[in-house]
Design a protein around this motif. Structure first.
Motif, PDB file in Angstrom:
ATOM      1  N   ARG A 210       4.019  13.995 -11.734  1.00 50.13           N
ATOM      2  CA  ARG A 210       4.419  14.123 -13.136  1.00 50.13           C
ATOM      3  C   ARG A 210       3.315  14.765 -13.954  1.00 50.13           C
ATOM      4  O   ARG A 210       3.570  15.600 -14.821  1.00 50.13           O
ATOM      5  CB  ARG A 210       4.776  12.744 -13.702  1.00 50.13           C
ATOM      6  CG  ARG A 210       6.085  12.178 -13.179  1.00 50.13           C
ATOM      7  CD  ARG A 210       6.557  11.024 -14.055  1.00 50.13           C
ATOM      8  NE  ARG A 210       5.586   9.940 -14.106  1.00 50.13           N
ATOM      9  CZ  ARG A 210       5.565   8.924 -13.259  1.00 50.13           C
ATOM     10  NH1 ARG A 210       6.448   8.858 -12.281  1.00 50.13           N
ATOM     11  NH2 ARG A 210       4.660   7.963 -13.382  1.00 50.13           N
TER      12      ARG A 210
ATOM     13  N   CYS B  98       3.907   1.506  -1.284  1.00 44.79           N
ATOM     14  CA  CYS B  98       4.479   1.642  -2.640  1.00 44.79           C
ATOM     15  C   CYS B  98       3.449   2.196  -3.614  1.00 44.79           C
ATOM     16  O   CYS B  98       3.766   3.045  -4.452  1.00 44.79           O
ATOM     17  CB  CYS B  98       4.999   0.283  -3.124  1.00 44.79           C
ATOM     18  SG  CYS B  98       6.470  -0.300  -2.264  1.00 44.79           S
ATOM     19  N   LEU B  99       2.213   1.678  -3.520  1.00 44.13           N
ATOM     20  CA  LEU B  99       1.162   2.162  -4.407  1.00 44.13           C
ATOM     21  C   LEU B  99       0.875   3.641  -4.176  1.00 44.13           C
ATOM     22  O   LEU B  99       0.683   4.411  -5.125  1.00 44.13           O
ATOM     23  CB  LEU B  99      -0.112   1.341  -4.198  1.00 44.13           C
ATOM     24  CG  LEU B  99      -0.074  -0.122  -4.670  1.00 44.13           C
ATOM     25  CD1 LEU B  99      -1.367  -0.840  -4.281  1.00 44.13           C
ATOM     26  CD2 LEU B  99       0.132  -0.183  -6.192  1.00 44.13           C
ATOM     27  N   GLN B 100       0.856   4.058  -2.931  1.00 42.79           N
ATOM     28  CA  GLN B 100       0.617   5.459  -2.629  1.00 42.79           C
ATOM     29  C   GLN B 100       1.748   6.339  -3.150  1.00 42.79           C
ATOM     30  O   GLN B 100       1.509   7.402  -3.714  1.00 42.79           O
ATOM     31  CB  GLN B 100       0.458   5.638  -1.112  1.00 42.79           C
ATOM     32  CG  GLN B 100      -0.832   5.040  -0.550  1.00 42.79           C
ATOM     33  CD  GLN B 100      -0.884   5.128   0.968  1.00 42.79           C
ATOM     34  OE1 GLN B 100       0.051   5.617   1.605  1.00 42.79           O
ATOM     35  NE2 GLN B 100      -1.987   4.653   1.548  1.00 42.79           N
ATOM     36  N   ASN B 101       2.991   5.855  -2.957  1.00 42.59           N
ATOM     37  CA  ASN B 101       4.135   6.619  -3.468  1.00 42.59           C
ATOM     38  C   ASN B 101       4.100   6.723  -4.986  1.00 42.59           C
ATOM     39  O   ASN B 101       4.377   7.773  -5.566  1.00 42.59           O
ATOM     40  CB  ASN B 101       5.445   5.971  -3.019  1.00 42.59           C
ATOM     41  CG  ASN B 101       5.661   6.094  -1.531  1.00 42.59           C
ATOM     42  OD1 ASN B 101       5.105   6.993  -0.891  1.00 42.59           O
ATOM     43  ND2 ASN B 101       6.469   5.199  -0.958  1.00 42.59           N
ATOM     44  N   SER B 102       3.761   5.587  -5.643  1.00 39.21           N
ATOM     45  CA  SER B 102       3.684   5.580  -7.110  1.00 39.21           C
ATOM     46  C   SER B 102       2.594   6.527  -7.599  1.00 39.21           C
ATOM     47  O   SER B 102       2.789   7.277  -8.564  1.00 39.21           O
ATOM     48  CB  SER B 102       3.410   4.158  -7.609  1.00 39.21           C
ATOM     49  OG  SER B 102       3.278   4.138  -9.010  1.00 39.21           O
ATOM     50  N   ALA B 103       1.442   6.498  -6.933  1.00 32.98           N
ATOM     51  CA  ALA B 103       0.349   7.392  -7.317  1.00 32.98           C
ATOM     52  C   ALA B 103       0.740   8.844  -7.115  1.00 32.98           C
ATOM     53  O   ALA B 103       0.433   9.716  -7.935  1.00 32.98           O
ATOM     54  CB  ALA B 103      -0.907   7.059  -6.508  1.00 32.98           C
ATOM     55  N   ALA B 104       1.442   9.108  -6.019  1.00 31.50           N
ATOM     56  CA  ALA B 104       1.881  10.483  -5.762  1.00 31.50           C
ATOM     57  C   ALA B 104       2.868  10.953  -6.820  1.00 31.50           C
ATOM     58  O   ALA B 104       2.807  12.084  -7.304  1.00 31.50           O
ATOM     59  CB  ALA B 104       2.503  10.569  -4.359  1.00 31.50           C
ATOM     60  N   GLU B 105       3.813  10.050  -7.188  1.00 33.25           N
ATOM     61  CA  GLU B 105       4.778  10.403  -8.226  1.00 33.25           C
ATOM     62  C   GLU B 105       4.075  10.647  -9.558  1.00 33.25           C
ATOM     63  O   GLU B 105       4.404  11.586 -10.299  1.00 33.25           O
ATOM     64  CB  GLU B 105       5.813   9.294  -8.367  1.00 33.25           C
ATOM     65  CG  GLU B 105       6.748   9.168  -7.172  1.00 33.25           C
ATOM     66  CD  GLU B 105       7.693   8.001  -7.320  1.00 33.25           C
ATOM     67  OE1 GLU B 105       7.619   7.305  -8.361  1.00 33.25           O
ATOM     68  OE2 GLU B 105       8.502   7.773  -6.401  1.00 33.25           O
ATOM     69  N   ARG B 106       3.090   9.769  -9.883  1.00 36.16           N
ATOM     70  CA  ARG B 106       2.355   9.929 -11.136  1.00 36.16           C
ATOM     71  C   ARG B 106       1.583  11.247 -11.152  1.00 36.16           C
ATOM     72  O   ARG B 106       1.576  11.970 -12.139  1.00 36.16           O
ATOM     73  CB  ARG B 106       1.414   8.749 -11.346  1.00 36.16           C
ATOM     74  CG  ARG B 106       0.668   8.801 -12.685  1.00 36.16           C
ATOM     75  CD  ARG B 106       0.004   7.478 -12.994  1.00 36.16           C
ATOM     76  NE  ARG B 106      -0.965   7.118 -11.975  1.00 36.16           N
ATOM     77  CZ  ARG B 106      -0.810   6.147 -11.092  1.00 36.16           C
ATOM     78  NH1 ARG B 106       0.302   5.430 -11.086  1.00 36.16           N
ATOM     79  NH2 ARG B 106      -1.748   5.878 -10.187  1.00 36.16           N
ATOM     80  N   GLN B 107       0.930  11.558 -10.023  1.00 32.74           N
ATOM     81  CA  GLN B 107       0.215  12.825  -9.942  1.00 32.74           C
ATOM     82  C   GLN B 107       1.169  14.000 -10.051  1.00 32.74           C
ATOM     83  O   GLN B 107       0.864  15.018 -10.676  1.00 32.74           O
ATOM     84  CB  GLN B 107      -0.555  12.894  -8.609  1.00 32.74           C
ATOM     85  CG  GLN B 107      -1.756  11.968  -8.534  1.00 32.74           C
ATOM     86  CD  GLN B 107      -2.813  12.318  -9.572  1.00 32.74           C
ATOM     87  OE1 GLN B 107      -3.023  13.484  -9.886  1.00 32.74           O
ATOM     88  NE2 GLN B 107      -3.459  11.300 -10.110  1.00 32.74           N
TER      89      GLN B 107
ATOM     90  N   ASN C  93       0.822  -1.211   0.000  1.00 33.54           N
ATOM     91  CA  ASN C  93       0.000   0.000   0.000  1.00 33.54           C
ATOM     92  C   ASN C  93       0.857   1.261   0.000  1.00 33.54           C
ATOM     93  O   ASN C  93       0.545   2.254  -0.665  1.00 33.54           O
ATOM     94  CB  ASN C  93      -0.928  -0.002   1.223  1.00 33.54           C
ATOM     95  CG  ASN C  93      -2.026  -1.037   1.119  1.00 33.54           C
ATOM     96  OD1 ASN C  93      -2.425  -1.408   0.011  1.00 33.54           O
ATOM     97  ND2 ASN C  93      -2.513  -1.524   2.255  1.00 33.54           N
TER      98      ASN C  93
END
Length: 399
Positions: free
Chosen positions: A67, A56-65, A54
């Motif tokens: 970008r 990692c998913l939150q970090n990935s979503a934050a990075e995507r947002q 969870n």
């Protein structure tokens, strides 16, 4: 006797049975204990993994947002630049190829595509930007759109300035109105707020990072931004309406084109030198090209209005920007100086067309009859064409 023995062993059997039962129960309890302990450990590890996933998913979503927001901010900054930073605003665009055309100068380049069917050009792509694989399948189309830059415009430096200082002219003179003006965006003028051109050409052959085209209206050295296949079902609009002044564009068609008695012989002599890098197969084909080009009045507007100027004007081989629908005001003086013309004592004017490594001399009378007088080799143009492919090198693709 038998009954007595059985009576003696009954307590022993019962004891053993009870002992075995107790042992089994103990084993079951112990197994259950270890299973529960193991389950708790596994459950704990699963929880840790779920928490980690969870996170990692939150970090990935934050990075995507992040970008996405950065890209949106970049697009907004590019689309809505601050006025004081206008000169530095640009999009990530650069030419992906260059045109090697039969039209060495602007003079003689057709005003519209496909008006001169024999007009050929080789479009050479930058392999670093456009790998040859990018062209796979293009040869299956008969025509393609070409998006390019009007790189020979004389006012390009003004377009980098702020609109209040660029002195960009909103109206241009158009041949169809005999010098009358029309809004630039209602014409095909090369002098536009963004000097980008759109044309269509016939796809003759594709080889490696090169495309052989015909029916072109592109001058040699034109930078190309993109090409797209022509789709008849969507790109051809039946019943499309145009203004009347566009319909009378045939006023630029000449009455006739004739060649002098010694022209063919002169062209044959020139051909021995020009054929090495020519896009044409023979002097006869080159003569047909000359006739097709001169079937239209390629003179500038000022030259047509004053065809017998008593002043002798010579040029450097460059020629007026007569391509497309307009002679822009700021190019008139440059066009006349570049287009080589000589006024004879008789009042007749000899004009010069630089085409496919040759310098063609011709005259045109008041009735629109063209006489092609002579042709000589243009060494400067031949040197410029030394790196391009000749028709003979394209012959296998064309057969």
């Amino acid at each position: 006797m038998g009954s007595t023995l059985n009576s003696k062993w009954l307590p022993v059997t019962s004891t053993v049975t009870v002992a075995l039962a107790l042992l089994s129960a103990s084993t079951a309890v112990i197994s259950l204990y270890f299973c529960r302990k193991k389950s708790k450990v596994l459950y704990s590890k699963i929880q840790e993994l779920e928490i980690s996933l969870n996170s990692c998913l939150q970090n990935s979503a934050a990075e995507r947002q992040g970008r996405i927001r950065a890209q949106q901010d970049l697009r907004k900054a590019l689309a809505e630049p601050k006025s004081e930073n206008l000169e530095q605003t640009s999009y990530p665009m650069t030419p992906i190829g260059l045109v090697q055309s039969c039209f060495s100068t602007r003079n003689g380049t057709p005003r519209q595509p496909l008006l001169v069917p024999l007009a050929r050009a080789c479009l050479v792509f930058d392999s670093a930007r456009v790998p040859p694989a990018s062209l796979e399948g293009l040869v299956e189309y008969s025509h393609c759109w070409i998006i390019y830059v009007f790189h020979l415009n004389t006012n390009l430096e003004k377009l980098w300035k702020h609109p209040s200082r660029s002195k960009f002219k909103a109206k241009v003179r158009v041949p169809g109105l005999k010098g009358g003006k029309m809004g630039v965006l209602a014409t095909r003028s090369p002098h536009r707020p963004c000097p980008i051109g759109l044309t269509v050409a016939k796809v003759e052959a594709v080889r490696g990072n090169m495309v052989l085209l015909s029916g072109v209206d592109l001058v040699d050295g034109t930078p190309v931004l993109d090409i797209k296949p022509y789709l008849p079902y969507s790109d051809s609009i039946q019943g499309a309406a145009v203004p009347e002044w566009v319909m009378v564009d045939n006023i630029l068609a000449v009455a006739s084109v004739n060649f002098s008695e010694g022209f063919s012989s002169s062209l044959s002599d020139c051909w021995e030198t020009a054929k090495k890098k020519s896009l044409y197969a023979s002097p006869d084909e080159l003569q047909c090209l000359i006739k097709q080009v001169l079937s239209w009045d390629i003179r500038s507007l000022s030259q047509r209005n004053q065809p017998h100027d008593p002043l002798i004007k010579t040029g450097n081989g460059e020629a007026p920007n007569s391509a497309l629908d307009s002679d822009q005001n700021q190019d008139e003086e440059a066009s006349d100086n570049e287009n080589s013309q000589v006024c004879h004592p008789s009042g007749d004017v000899t004009y010069h067309l630089i085409l496919e490594g040759t310098n063609v001399a011709y005259r045109i009378d008041f009735n629109g009859n063209v006489t092609v007088e002579n042709v000589v080799v243009s060494s400067e143009i031949l040197n410029r064409n030394r790196n391009r492919r000749s028709f003979l090198e394209w012959r296998d693709e064309l057969s």
